[in-house]
Design an enzyme around this catalytic site. Structure first.
Site, PDB file in Angstrom:
ATOM      1  N   GLY A 142       0.656  -1.074   0.082  1.00  0.00           N
ATOM      2  CA  GLY A 142      -0.007  -0.157   0.070  1.00  0.00           C
ATOM      3  C   GLY A 142       0.749   1.165  -0.219  1.00  0.00           C
ATOM      4  N   HIS A 202       1.059   0.605 -13.147  1.00  0.00           N
ATOM      5  CA  HIS A 202       1.628  -0.641 -13.475  1.00  0.00           C
ATOM      6  C   HIS A 202       3.274  -0.476 -13.711  1.00  0.00           C
ATOM      7  CE1 HIS A 202       2.227  -4.563 -15.215  1.00  0.00           C
ATOM      8  NE2 HIS A 202       2.849  -4.170 -15.771  1.00  0.00           N
ATOM      9  N   ASP A 238      -3.782  -4.681 -18.574  1.00  0.00           N
ATOM     10  CA  ASP A 238      -2.916  -3.529 -18.432  1.00  0.00           C
ATOM     11  C   ASP A 238      -3.041  -2.971 -20.015  1.00  0.00           C
ATOM     12  OD1 ASP A 238      -2.067  -4.139 -15.931  1.00  0.00           O
ATOM     13  OD2 ASP A 238      -0.316  -5.678 -16.421  1.00  0.00           O
ATOM     14  N   GLU A 264       6.453   6.020  -9.237  1.00  0.00           N
ATOM     15  CA  GLU A 264       5.187   5.594  -9.111  1.00  0.00           C
ATOM     16  C   GLU A 264       4.369   6.422  -8.125  1.00  0.00           C
ATOM     17  OE1 GLU A 264       3.632   1.438  -8.648  1.00  0.00           O
ATOM     18  OE2 GLU A 264       5.797   0.693  -9.485  1.00  0.00           O
TER      19      GLU A 264
HETATM   20  C1  GAR Z   1       3.539  -1.192  -7.466  1.00  0.00           C
HETATM   21  O1  GAR Z   1       4.775  -1.442  -7.859  1.00  0.00           O
HETATM   22  C2  GAR Z   1       2.455  -1.580  -8.410  1.00  0.00           C
HETATM   23  O2  GAR Z   1       2.798  -0.834  -9.497  1.00  0.00           O
HETATM   24  C3  GAR Z   1       2.483  -3.023  -8.675  1.00  0.00           C
HETATM   25  O3  GAR Z   1       2.770  -3.609  -7.464  1.00  0.00           O
HETATM   26  C4  GAR Z   1       3.289  -2.584  -6.516  1.00  0.00           C
HETATM   27  C5  GAR Z   1       2.517  -2.247  -5.335  1.00  0.00           C
HETATM   28  O4  GAR Z   1       3.028  -1.525  -4.227  1.00  0.00           O
HETATM   29  N1  GAR Z   1       1.142  -3.370  -9.310  1.00  0.00           N
HETATM   30  C6  GAR Z   1       1.028  -4.285 -10.167  1.00  0.00           C
HETATM   31  O5  GAR Z   1       2.131  -5.029 -10.449  1.00  0.00           O
HETATM   32  C7  GAR Z   1       0.001  -4.407 -10.888  1.00  0.00           C
HETATM   33  N2  GAR Z   1      -0.151  -5.506 -12.043  1.00  0.00           N
HETATM   34  P1  GAR Z   1       2.435  -0.835  -3.349  1.00  0.00           P
HETATM   35  O6  GAR Z   1       1.345  -2.003  -2.610  1.00  0.00           O
HETATM   36  O7  GAR Z   1       3.479  -0.678  -2.243  1.00  0.00           O
HETATM   37  O8  GAR Z   1       1.764   0.199  -3.635  1.00  0.00           O
END
Ligand code: GAR
Length: 193
Positions: free
Chosen positions: A20, A114, A150, A179
């Site tokens: 999160g 993503h 995606d 991100e």
């Molecule tokens: C992030 O890197 C997001 O882009 C990726 O999971 C991670 C979550 O991190 N999402 C995917 O791979 C979706 N296919 P977070 O829980 O710390 O935000």
């Protein structure tokens, strides 16, 4: 295009499955004056998701759904979203695929982040595949969600350079840092700020 409704912030739900950290930065952003959205609900498929702690910390409602019976669950989620007058959804590390039916109920109102430069490296294990292919650059993408994985229209991307001694963990960290800034920028962009 998503329309902003005057001064009222757009009620948004964030869907998570894990840490999160994107949720955390979205919450921080949503509290700024310039943010067109407020975060009013956190939804997870995983009761152990670390990110759920941000609900309590920020007094945001949270709901956990077991995705084993997807169709039934999606209908339950749709009612909860309606109950909370949610108008937009941000997927942030949400590892379940939403059905066409669900997406059609929020057409043009679901965003995803993503960890790759889409359309390259859709799906899972992105960083590992990028490194195996000896790419020089990777990055992250915020896009609208459509019924193909995606694949929805891209809103913004940020490129990062891959160093010689890059590992999948160091790359994940480098991309995640970007991100956290990109998601807010993309939201501002779709509301023409
Ligand atoms: C992030 O890197 C997001 O882009 C990726 O999971 C991670 C979550 O991190 N999402 C995917 O791979 C979706 N296919 P977070 O829980 O710390 O935000």
């Amino acid at each position: 295009m998503v329309k902003s409704t005057g001064y009222k912030k757009i009620k948004t739900a964030v869907f998570i499955s894990g840490t999160g950290s994107n949720l955390k930065s979205l919450i921080k952003f949503s509290k700024t004056k310039k943010s067109p959205i407020s975060i009013d609900l956190i939804i997870s498929n995983n009761s152990k998701a670390k990110g759920l702690k941000h609900a309590k910390l920020n007094k945001i409602k949270k709901k956990v759904f077991n995705f084993k019976k997807k169709h039934k669950i999606e209908n339950q989620i749709l009612s909860v979203l309606k109950e909370h007058e949610i108008k937009m959804i941000c997927l942030a590390g949400f590892m379940k695929i939403l059905s066409k039916y669900f997406i059609s109920r929020f057409r043009g109102k679901i965003l995803n982040i993503h960890p790759s430069l889409l359309p390259k490296y859709k799906g899972l294990n992105t960083h590992e595949r990028v490194l195996n292919n000896n790419e020089k650059y990777s990055g992250c993408t915020v896009h609208f969600v459509n019924s193909k994985l995606d694949s929805g229209r891209i809103i913004l991307q940020k490129k990062v350079k891959i160093s010689k001694k890059e590992t999948k963990n160091s790359l994940a960290k480098k991309v995640l840092f970007q991100e956290h800034k990109l998601y807010a920028k993309a939201i501002l962009k779709i509301f023409n700020h």
